[in-house]
Write an enzyme that holds these catalytic residues in place. Structure first.
Site, PDB file in Angstrom:
ATOM      1  N   HIS A   1       0.874  -1.174   0.000  1.00 53.67           N
ATOM      2  CA  HIS A   1       0.000   0.000   0.000  1.00 53.67           C
ATOM      3  C   HIS A   1       0.908   1.220   0.000  1.00 53.67           C
ATOM      4  O   HIS A   1       1.344   1.693   1.046  1.00 53.67           O
ATOM      5  CB  HIS A   1      -0.915  -0.028   1.229  1.00 53.67           C
ATOM      6  CG  HIS A   1      -1.861   1.122   1.279  1.00 53.67           C
ATOM      7  ND1 HIS A   1      -2.194   1.739   2.449  1.00 53.67           N
ATOM      8  CD2 HIS A   1      -2.554   1.762   0.320  1.00 53.67           C
ATOM      9  CE1 HIS A   1      -3.050   2.713   2.208  1.00 53.67           C
ATOM     10  NE2 HIS A   1      -3.274   2.750   0.912  1.00 53.67           N
TER      11      HIS A   1
ATOM     12  N   GLY B   1       2.320   5.153   3.692  1.00 55.60           N
ATOM     13  CA  GLY B   1       1.524   5.784   4.740  1.00 55.60           C
ATOM     14  C   GLY B   1       0.112   5.251   4.736  1.00 55.60           C
ATOM     15  O   GLY B   1      -0.327   4.602   3.790  1.00 55.60           O
TER      16      GLY B   1
ATOM     17  N   SER C   1      -4.053   5.315   4.705  1.00 57.51           N
ATOM     18  CA  SER C   1      -5.027   5.976   3.836  1.00 57.51           C
ATOM     19  C   SER C   1      -5.282   7.382   4.346  1.00 57.51           C
ATOM     20  O   SER C   1      -5.429   7.597   5.547  1.00 57.51           O
ATOM     21  CB  SER C   1      -6.340   5.197   3.812  1.00 57.51           C
ATOM     22  OG  SER C   1      -6.158   3.960   3.188  1.00 57.51           O
TER      23      SER C   1
ATOM     24  N   GLY D   1      -1.741  11.472   2.596  1.00 62.44           N
ATOM     25  CA  GLY D   1      -1.219  12.422   1.618  1.00 62.44           C
ATOM     26  C   GLY D   1      -0.290  11.835   0.575  1.00 62.44           C
ATOM     27  O   GLY D   1       0.428  12.572  -0.110  1.00 62.44           O
ATOM     28  N   LYS D   2      -0.298  10.509   0.420  1.00 60.41           N
ATOM     29  CA  LYS D   2       0.586   9.866  -0.560  1.00 60.41           C
ATOM     30  C   LYS D   2       0.331  10.389  -1.974  1.00 60.41           C
ATOM     31  O   LYS D   2       1.259  10.822  -2.656  1.00 60.41           O
ATOM     32  CB  LYS D   2       0.397   8.340  -0.537  1.00 60.41           C
ATOM     33  CG  LYS D   2       0.786   7.671   0.757  1.00 60.41           C
ATOM     34  CD  LYS D   2       0.613   6.169   0.710  1.00 60.41           C
ATOM     35  CE  LYS D   2      -0.801   5.714   0.447  1.00 60.41           C
ATOM     36  NZ  LYS D   2      -1.761   6.057   1.498  1.00 60.41           N
ATOM     37  N   SER D   3      -0.915  10.349  -2.388  1.00 63.31           N
ATOM     38  CA  SER D   3      -1.245  10.784  -3.750  1.00 63.31           C
ATOM     39  C   SER D   3      -1.050  12.289  -3.906  1.00 63.31           C
ATOM     40  O   SER D   3      -0.607  12.754  -4.960  1.00 63.31           O
ATOM     41  CB  SER D   3      -2.688  10.412  -4.096  1.00 63.31           C
ATOM     42  OG  SER D   3      -2.848   9.014  -4.090  1.00 63.31           O
TER      43      SER D   3
ATOM     44  N   ASP E   1      -1.182   4.266  -4.925  1.00 61.20           N
ATOM     45  CA  ASP E   1      -1.910   3.521  -3.896  1.00 61.20           C
ATOM     46  C   ASP E   1      -1.484   2.071  -3.735  1.00 61.20           C
ATOM     47  O   ASP E   1      -1.441   1.569  -2.639  1.00 61.20           O
ATOM     48  CB  ASP E   1      -3.426   3.607  -4.121  1.00 61.20           C
ATOM     49  CG  ASP E   1      -4.191   3.284  -2.857  1.00 61.20           C
ATOM     50  OD1 ASP E   1      -3.817   3.823  -1.788  1.00 61.20           O
ATOM     51  OD2 ASP E   1      -5.133   2.487  -2.913  1.00 61.20           O
TER      52      ASP E   1
ATOM     53  N   ARG F   1      15.108  20.314  11.929  1.00 60.34           N
ATOM     54  CA  ARG F   1      15.604  21.072  10.783  1.00 60.34           C
ATOM     55  C   ARG F   1      16.592  20.240   9.972  1.00 60.34           C
ATOM     56  O   ARG F   1      16.573  20.230   8.743  1.00 60.34           O
ATOM     57  CB  ARG F   1      16.257  22.353  11.283  1.00 60.34           C
ATOM     58  CG  ARG F   1      16.767  23.230  10.188  1.00 60.34           C
ATOM     59  CD  ARG F   1      17.306  24.512  10.765  1.00 60.34           C
ATOM     60  NE  ARG F   1      17.855  25.346   9.722  1.00 60.34           N
ATOM     61  CZ  ARG F   1      18.464  26.479   9.943  1.00 60.34           C
ATOM     62  NH1 ARG F   1      18.582  26.925  11.178  1.00 60.34           N
ATOM     63  NH2 ARG F   1      18.942  27.172   8.953  1.00 60.34           N
TER      64      ARG F   1
END
Length: 140
Positions: A8, A23, A25, A28-30, A47, A101
């Site tokens: 996934h 990550g 569902s 923010g992958k897509s 996905d 940072r």
């Protein structure tokens, strides 16, 4: 060559090297992939990503059923040219937020191969930094 596994995850590439974006569902992958696509990356898979090992290299490609398609929340499914298979050079973990940072170097083992890992950075420069990473660091 090892037996392929499907993860996934979303995957984009610049030239020969790819970023595997992992990550849950809705993490923010897509969305990150879409920003990287506007900066010149190519879509390997959205996905669901097929992974396999050849020697010391981890390869990624899309399942045939979703090749060349990416979900854009609030817009729908978009068609883009498919890029793949590509060598995975970096993993981005969207479930962990980077707060430092200058973060320490992290690695993750996938299919027996150690890969560098960066956590999600909520700064607007993150997609540009990933693009530069693929163009420079992954070729060292």
């Amino acid at each position: 060559m090892s037996a392929p596994e499907t993860l996934h995850a979303t995957c984009v590439a610049i030239n020969e090297h790819a970023i595997l974006i992992r990550g849950a569902s809705g993490s923010g992958k897509s969305g990150l992939a879409l920003r990287l696509l506007t900066l010149g990356a190519g879509l390997v898979a959205d996905d669901r990503t097929c992974l396999w090992r050849e020697g010391g290299t981890l390869w990624a490609d899309a399942p045939d059923t979703i090749r060349g398609r990416i979900e854009a929340r609030g817009v729908g499914i978009l068609s883009v040219p498919a890029t793949g298979p590509r060598k995975v050079a970096l993993v981005v973990d969207m479930d962990e937020i980077e707060t430092k940072r200058l973060p320490e170097k992290r690695e993750m083992r996938i299919m027996g191969i150690m890969l560098p890992v960066l956590n999600k950075c909520e700064s607007p420069h993150f997609p540009a930094a990933l693009t530069l990473y693929l163009r420079t660091e992954s070729t060292k």
